[in-house]
Design a protein around this motif. Sequence first.
Motif, PDB file in Angstrom:
ATOM      1  N   ARG A  64       0.843  -1.199   0.000  1.00 43.56           N
ATOM      2  CA  ARG A  64       0.000   0.000   0.000  1.00 43.56           C
ATOM      3  C   ARG A  64       0.879   1.251   0.000  1.00 43.56           C
ATOM      4  NH1 ARG A  64      -3.883   0.200   4.824  1.00 43.56           N
ATOM      5  NH2 ARG A  64      -5.111  -1.285   3.622  1.00 43.56           N
ATOM      6  N   ILE A  65       1.913   1.246   0.807  1.00 42.51           N
ATOM      7  CA  ILE A  65       2.817   2.398   0.879  1.00 42.51           C
ATOM      8  C   ILE A  65       3.527   2.602  -0.455  1.00 42.51           C
ATOM      9  CG2 ILE A  65       4.842   3.375   2.061  1.00 42.51           C
ATOM     10  CD1 ILE A  65       2.169   3.199   3.710  1.00 42.51           C
ATOM     11  N   ASP A  66       3.947   1.502  -1.067  1.00 46.14           N
ATOM     12  CA  ASP A  66       4.588   1.596  -2.385  1.00 46.14           C
ATOM     13  C   ASP A  66       3.618   2.169  -3.416  1.00 46.14           C
ATOM     14  OD1 ASP A  66       6.907   0.514  -1.304  1.00 46.14           O
ATOM     15  OD2 ASP A  66       6.490  -1.527  -2.017  1.00 46.14           O
ATOM     16  N   LEU A  67       2.362   1.739  -3.340  1.00 48.46           N
ATOM     17  CA  LEU A  67       1.362   2.259  -4.275  1.00 48.46           C
ATOM     18  C   LEU A  67       1.127   3.750  -4.034  1.00 48.46           C
ATOM     19  CD1 LEU A  67      -0.601   1.860  -6.585  1.00 48.46           C
ATOM     20  CD2 LEU A  67      -2.282   1.017  -4.922  1.00 48.46           C
ATOM     21  N   PHE A  68       1.127   4.183  -2.778  1.00 47.92           N
ATOM     22  CA  PHE A  68       0.976   5.610  -2.484  1.00 47.92           C
ATOM     23  C   PHE A  68       2.090   6.417  -3.141  1.00 47.92           C
ATOM     24  CE2 PHE A  68      -1.579   5.335   1.757  1.00 47.92           C
ATOM     25  CZ  PHE A  68      -2.670   4.851   1.062  1.00 47.92           C
ATOM     26  N   ALA A  69       3.299   5.881  -3.122  1.00 48.75           N
ATOM     27  CA  ALA A  69       4.421   6.578  -3.763  1.00 48.75           C
ATOM     28  C   ALA A  69       4.187   6.681  -5.271  1.00 48.75           C
ATOM     29  CB  ALA A  69       5.731   5.859  -3.465  1.00 48.75           C
ATOM     30  N   GLU A  70       3.681   5.603  -5.849  1.00 49.40           N
ATOM     31  CA  GLU A  70       3.362   5.618  -7.282  1.00 49.40           C
ATOM     32  C   GLU A  70       2.236   6.623  -7.558  1.00 49.40           C
ATOM     33  OE1 GLU A  70       0.979   2.524  -9.992  1.00 49.40           O
ATOM     34  OE2 GLU A  70       2.932   1.737  -9.357  1.00 49.40           O
ATOM     35  N   MET A  71       1.240   6.642  -6.673  1.00 47.94           N
ATOM     36  CA  MET A  71       0.129   7.574  -6.832  1.00 47.94           C
ATOM     37  C   MET A  71       0.609   9.023  -6.790  1.00 47.94           C
ATOM     38  SD  MET A  71      -2.617   5.597  -4.369  1.00 47.94           S
ATOM     39  CE  MET A  71      -4.018   6.702  -4.554  1.00 47.94           C
ATOM     40  N   GLU A  72       1.561   9.290  -5.923  1.00 53.60           N
ATOM     41  CA  GLU A  72       2.089  10.651  -5.822  1.00 53.60           C
ATOM     42  C   GLU A  72       2.705  11.094  -7.147  1.00 53.60           C
ATOM     43  OE1 GLU A  72       4.624  13.354  -2.719  1.00 53.60           O
ATOM     44  OE2 GLU A  72       5.193  11.250  -2.903  1.00 53.60           O
ATOM     45  N   SER A  73       3.398  10.187  -7.775  1.00 49.27           N
ATOM     46  CA  SER A  73       4.014  10.496  -9.068  1.00 49.27           C
ATOM     47  C   SER A  73       2.940  10.814 -10.116  1.00 49.27           C
ATOM     48  CB  SER A  73       4.873   9.306  -9.515  1.00 49.27           C
ATOM     49  OG  SER A  73       5.297   9.475 -10.838  1.00 49.27           O
ATOM     50  N   HIS A  74       1.875  10.033 -10.125  1.00 48.55           N
ATOM     51  CA  HIS A  74       0.782  10.276 -11.087  1.00 48.55           C
ATOM     52  C   HIS A  74       0.004  11.544 -10.738  1.00 48.55           C
ATOM     53  CE1 HIS A  74       0.911   6.684 -13.677  1.00 48.55           C
ATOM     54  NE2 HIS A  74       1.483   6.119 -12.613  1.00 48.55           N
ATOM     55  N   TYR A  75      -0.078  11.845  -9.447  1.00 47.50           N
ATOM     56  CA  TYR A  75      -0.749  13.072  -9.014  1.00 47.50           C
ATOM     57  C   TYR A  75      -0.012  14.295  -9.557  1.00 47.50           C
ATOM     58  CZ  TYR A  75      -2.368  16.823  -5.962  1.00 47.50           C
ATOM     59  OH  TYR A  75      -2.862  18.010  -5.476  1.00 47.50           O
ATOM     60  N   GLU A  76       1.296  14.267  -9.469  1.00 49.68           N
ATOM     61  CA  GLU A  76       2.097  15.387  -9.959  1.00 49.68           C
ATOM     62  C   GLU A  76       1.913  15.597 -11.459  1.00 49.68           C
ATOM     63  OE1 GLU A  76       5.999  14.332  -8.557  1.00 49.68           O
ATOM     64  OE2 GLU A  76       5.513  14.891  -6.491  1.00 49.68           O
ATOM     65  N   LYS A  77       1.574  14.523 -12.180  1.00 51.05           N
ATOM     66  CA  LYS A  77       1.319  14.613 -13.627  1.00 51.05           C
ATOM     67  C   LYS A  77      -0.150  14.902 -13.931  1.00 51.05           C
ATOM     68  CE  LYS A  77       4.786  11.045 -14.314  1.00 51.05           C
ATOM     69  NZ  LYS A  77       4.927   9.605 -14.596  1.00 51.05           N
TER      70      LYS A  77
END
Length: 162
Positions: free
Chosen positions: A8-21
């Motif tokens: 879940r934490i790893d996915l949150f990090a991925e989500m942050e990257s997509h959020y910035e885009k």
Amino acid sequence: MEVVPQSRIDLFAEMESHYEKEDTDYFVKLLDHDDYVVRCRATCILVDLGGEDKVQYIAKVLKDDPNELVRHEAAFSLGQMCFSSGIAPLEDATANDPSMFVRHEAAVALGVVGSTGEPEVLEKALNDPEESVRHSAVVALSNLEFMKTLCKSEKFGKLTGG
């Protein structure tokens, strides 16, 4: 205390990257994720990305998500978005959601959106079997009346709580 899975934490990090885009499609896909925490977060992020085009996705979460916490977040989010296109899904949830938790939040959100139409759904919610829903309907109806008659600042009128 529940242990937070590393996935879940790893996915949150991925989500942050997509959020910035500002990757709307990525977050729309996450609304179907197995993890309710991820679905809840994706709902909030879509709202933050903004735009009335997101209402359809949040409304679907409100109607169909199996988790009441996620549906509650969707109701809150539709209220915060303040688009009139969110009124019908909120009315449906106020009248029909099986969870008191969701009906309460949907009722408050209707007061936040500021619909000046007929408040039939909220008036019916005054007879809901759950006291919290009845109280939420009173809050919403009071705010709608204030917005219709005395409110000078739309921003102030949206501050009902919930």
